[in-house]
Design an enzyme around this catalytic site. Structure first.
Site, PDB file in Angstrom:
ATOM      1  N   HIS A  22      -1.283   2.266  -3.019  1.00  0.00           N
ATOM      2  CA  HIS A  22      -1.758   1.635  -1.773  1.00  0.00           C
ATOM      3  C   HIS A  22      -2.190   0.267  -1.779  1.00  0.00           C
ATOM      4  CE1 HIS A  22      -3.962   1.560   1.976  1.00  0.00           C
ATOM      5  NE2 HIS A  22      -5.018   1.042   1.384  1.00  0.00           N
ATOM      6  N   ASP A  42       1.690   2.228   2.082  1.00  0.00           N
ATOM      7  CA  ASP A  42       1.565   3.353   0.927  1.00  0.00           C
ATOM      8  C   ASP A  42       2.959   3.440   0.634  1.00  0.00           C
ATOM      9  OD1 ASP A  42      -1.339   3.753   1.307  1.00  0.00           O
ATOM     10  OD2 ASP A  42      -0.783   4.904   3.262  1.00  0.00           O
ATOM     11  N   SER A  71      -3.524  -3.088   0.333  1.00  0.00           N
ATOM     12  CA  SER A  71      -4.650  -3.523   1.565  1.00  0.00           C
ATOM     13  C   SER A  71      -5.364  -4.580   1.190  1.00  0.00           C
ATOM     14  CB  SER A  71      -5.754  -2.156   1.664  1.00  0.00           C
ATOM     15  OG  SER A  71      -6.737  -2.795   2.572  1.00  0.00           O
TER      16      SER A  71
END
Length: 189
Positions: A165, A179, A167
């Site tokens: 993931h 993802d 971010s």
């Protein structure tokens, strides 16, 4: 030969990075900078990634019990992302280079063979901001976290499955995250 739609430039960059990692390893055979080289291939929603990297063991063992322990390694990587719906336009491509550095904790047997589970959170720098398939990352700096399971064979080859993931941790909006499901193949020297 110029890159084509089927042969994007980032593939050549990944091949060059992999060759450079192997050359560095060969030149430091007695004094290894890293222990393992790997290649990863990943897929997400309208996005693909290829990544090459090298790792260096911490050579520590914590919580030893019944032939298992917690250990870890440093992971340095270079990857290429290829989005297939850039700016939410079907068929429009976005190519991004990703440079990453991640500390990873691994629960494994003391022999470093057989099954393992791992998790890591690292820092990644993207060549440009991500805008693909209604997902946007408004900064080039990203945190990349993963969890995975794998198996190390007696001949030092390793295979793994990971969930990754990306971010920016809420530094700037929009930050919908990206993802990937990842397949890893590695070789330990």
């Amino acid at each position: 030969m110029a890159p084509t739609q089927k042969e994007p430039m980032y593939i050549k960059h990944i091949i060059a990075a992999s060759a450079a990692l192997l050359a560095v390893q060969a030149s430091h055979a007695a004094d290894r900078m890293f222990d393992t080289v790997y290649g990863e291939f990943a897929s997400g929603s309208k996005i693909r990634m290829a990544r090459a990297g090298a790792t260096a063991d911490w050579n520590k063992q914590w919580f030893q019990s019944n032939g298992t322990s917690l250990s870890g390694y440093w992971d340095a990587s270079v990857g290429a992302w290829r989005g297939t719906q850039a700016r939410n336009i079907p068929g429009a491509h976005q190519n991004i280079v990703d440079i990453g550095f991640t500390p990873v904790f691994r629960f494994q047997s003391d022999s470093k063979k057989g099954f393992y589970a791992e998790a890591g959170i690292g820092l990644h720098l993207l060549s440009k901001t991500y805008n693909n398939n209604d997902d946007r990352l408004s900064t080039a700096f990203q945190f990349g976290d993963h969890i995975g399971v794998g198996y190390v064979f007696n001949n030092n080859w390793e295979v793994a499955l990971k969930m990754q993931h990306y971010s920016n941790g809420g530094i700037k909006k929009p930050n919908s995250g990206v993802d990937y499901g990842v397949v890893k193949v590695a070789y330990r020297f």
